[in-house]
Design an enzyme around this catalytic site. Sequence first.
Site, short mmCIF file in Angstrom:
data_model
loop_
_atom_site.label_atom_id
_atom_site.label_comp_id
_atom_site.label_asym_id
_atom_site.label_seq_id
_atom_site.Cartn_x
_atom_site.Cartn_y
_atom_site.Cartn_z
N SER A 164 0.78 -1.12 -0.23
CA SER A 164 -0.10 -0.14 0.00
C SER A 164 0.94 1.17 -0.11
O SER A 164 1.67 1.45 0.82
CB SER A 164 -0.92 -0.02 1.33
OG SER A 164 -1.62 1.00 1.40
N LYS A 190 -1.23 -0.99 -4.46
CA LYS A 190 -2.28 -0.17 -4.03
C LYS A 190 -1.95 1.11 -3.92
O LYS A 190 -1.15 1.44 -3.10
CB LYS A 190 -2.99 -0.81 -2.82
CG LYS A 190 -4.01 0.28 -2.14
CD LYS A 190 -4.72 -0.59 -1.08
CE LYS A 190 -5.08 -0.01 0.21
NZ LYS A 190 -5.97 -0.84 1.06
N LYS A 192 -2.55 5.00 -2.54
CA LYS A 192 -3.53 5.97 -2.34
C LYS A 192 -3.80 7.14 -3.09
O LYS A 192 -2.85 7.62 -3.70
CB LYS A 192 -2.87 6.53 -0.62
CG LYS A 192 -2.60 5.53 0.43
CD LYS A 192 -3.73 5.09 0.78
CE LYS A 192 -3.75 3.76 2.10
NZ LYS A 192 -4.98 3.39 2.58
N ASP A 218 -6.85 3.38 -3.21
CA ASP A 218 -7.80 3.59 -2.22
C ASP A 218 -7.90 5.08 -1.94
O ASP A 218 -6.79 5.77 -1.58
CB ASP A 218 -6.90 2.78 -1.22
CG ASP A 218 -7.67 2.87 0.15
OD1 ASP A 218 -8.98 3.59 0.09
OD2 ASP A 218 -7.22 2.35 1.35
N GLU A 245 -10.79 1.48 -3.83
CA GLU A 245 -11.46 1.42 -2.25
C GLU A 245 -11.77 2.55 -1.94
O GLU A 245 -11.30 3.49 -2.02
CB GLU A 245 -10.15 0.71 -1.79
CG GLU A 245 -10.45 0.23 -0.42
CD GLU A 245 -9.33 -0.51 0.25
OE1 GLU A 245 -8.38 -1.09 -0.53
OE2 GLU A 245 -8.85 -0.22 1.65
N ASP A 270 -13.86 -0.70 2.34
CA ASP A 270 -13.22 -0.50 3.64
C ASP A 270 -13.72 0.09 5.04
O ASP A 270 -14.45 -0.61 5.51
CB ASP A 270 -11.66 0.01 3.65
CG ASP A 270 -10.73 0.16 4.68
OD1 ASP A 270 -11.08 -0.30 5.84
OD2 ASP A 270 -9.50 0.39 4.43
N LYS A 294 -10.59 -6.20 7.47
CA LYS A 294 -9.50 -6.08 8.53
C LYS A 294 -10.30 -6.43 9.78
O LYS A 294 -11.32 -5.98 10.40
CB LYS A 294 -9.25 -4.36 8.76
CG LYS A 294 -8.68 -3.83 7.74
CD LYS A 294 -8.31 -2.24 7.90
CE LYS A 294 -7.96 -1.79 6.47
NZ LYS A 294 -7.66 -0.39 6.69
N GLY A 322 -4.88 -4.08 6.14
CA GLY A 322 -3.87 -4.01 7.20
C GLY A 322 -4.16 -2.64 7.93
O GLY A 322 -4.80 -1.71 7.45
O1 OSB Z 1 -6.92 2.39 4.29
O2 OSB Z 1 -6.17 0.30 3.96
C1 OSB Z 1 -6.34 1.50 4.45
C2 OSB Z 1 -3.46 1.65 7.13
C3 OSB Z 1 -3.95 2.56 8.09
C4 OSB Z 1 -5.48 2.90 8.02
C5 OSB Z 1 -5.92 2.55 6.90
C6 OSB Z 1 -5.48 1.88 5.85
C7 OSB Z 1 -4.21 1.49 6.07
C8 OSB Z 1 -3.16 0.73 4.86
C9 OSB Z 1 -2.04 -0.13 5.50
O3 OSB Z 1 -3.40 0.79 3.56
C10 OSB Z 1 -1.49 -1.29 4.87
C11 OSB Z 1 -0.82 -2.21 5.94
O4 OSB Z 1 -1.12 -2.34 6.88
O5 OSB Z 1 0.25 -2.73 5.34
MG MG Z 2 -8.41 1.26 2.81
#
Ligand code: OSB
Ligand code: MG
Length: 406
Positions: A164, A190, A192, A218, A245, A270, A294, A322
């Site tokens: 990510s 992925k 952001k 995402d 996402e 999510d 999660k 995660g």
């Molecule tokens: O949106 O998936 C998310 C981490 C903290 C809060 C939200 C998100 C995330 C990640 C982390 O994308 C991915 C990871 O834990 O490696």
């Molecule tokens: Mg997410």
Amino acid sequence: MDSGVAVVREAEVLEVALPLLRAFVTGFGTTKTRRVVLVHLTDEDGNEGWGEAAPLDHPFYLPETTSGAFAVTSEWALPMALAVGPEPGAVARSLSSIRGNTFARAGVEAAFWCLKAARFGCSLAELFAGASAGAVAGADADAVLAGRPDRRAPSRGRVAVGESIGIHPSIDETVKEAELRHNDGYRRIKLKISPGWDVEVVRAVREALPAAAMLQVDANGSYGDSAADRAALRALDAFGLACIEQPLGWDDLLGHAELQASLDTAICLDESLRSPADVRRALRLGACRSVNLKPGRVGGVAASVEIHDLCADEGVPLFCGGMLESGIGRAVNLALCSLPGFTEPADMSPAALLYAWDLVEPSYEVSPEGTIAVPEAAGLGFSVRLDRLAAQVLRRVNVSTASPVS
Ligand code: OSB
Ligand code: MG
């Protein structure tokens, strides 16, 4: 190592600071510091259970925060769990009367799963496979009918993972990191995104990676209904993304259903999915076509297994997300990912990319094929570095194992 019910002798809640190597920038803002809440149980035979509650420090991803999770864990969730414990199923049922506070509930429940695995001398993955009807759909129906044995062989020993990538200062840096991780073997990239940081960066990364590379974005709920936001989301439809996402608000199921009807690309949710009921509602409304699960966000392992079985039954693509957990939290994620209904690579950046050091050693590692081994050792499956933990503890409380709350 026996299957008898052992008595929990000691229960403590710790808040620990984790040293993030760099800020994590997303559509909900910047995460500069990271604290997690740990639950640590010891039974009369010396078996240990560890669980991690990993909301973010701030209330910009979801309402729950680390400080709130510490309070709910120590004042409510752990005392309630100890009153009904130590069977994790009974703990999960008891904690379901707590509204919201899913991360706090999940951290407590995880510690009881871990304690049970330690007591049985089996892995978390074996326990989770035993808890899932979907893990054996068709193949071993007799065993399910015979009453869901506690343990079952996991259906996979390694899980595919993706990376990510946060919002970086420049497109060039983002492309470089995406290429690096793709070449490292990660099975999915992925990115952001947020309004103004979307179409151009996605185009650049798409062009830099081989056409077959799995790419998704995402938005962390950062898009609204302005014409510019909708035009950007429509433009993303052209890049063959695995999914978009959480484009819209954290509680906007109807908005996502309308948006999904106008896009070819699958929407994955999510933030909007915080229980099995949320997942059922979202699928029925057509608010998403894939699910980010999660365990902390949905309220624990029992809820995760229920969502897994539902998605497996309905053929919905599913991956484990995660929360930048330490290895203690990741142990639960890894074990869950060994269930066969997790069809897409997990978000599981290695601790070495996130933190100066992990709370477990050795930590998990990503192979050149982009997979992480599911621990086979009993209990947590990792050794906790008590010295590091002690050096980073911000506060700790003992919860009485003697007097149940009513
Ligand atoms: O949106 O998936 C998310 C981490 C903290 C809060 C939200 C998100 C995330 C990640 C982390 O994308 C991915 C990871 O834990 O490696
Ligand atoms: Mg997410």
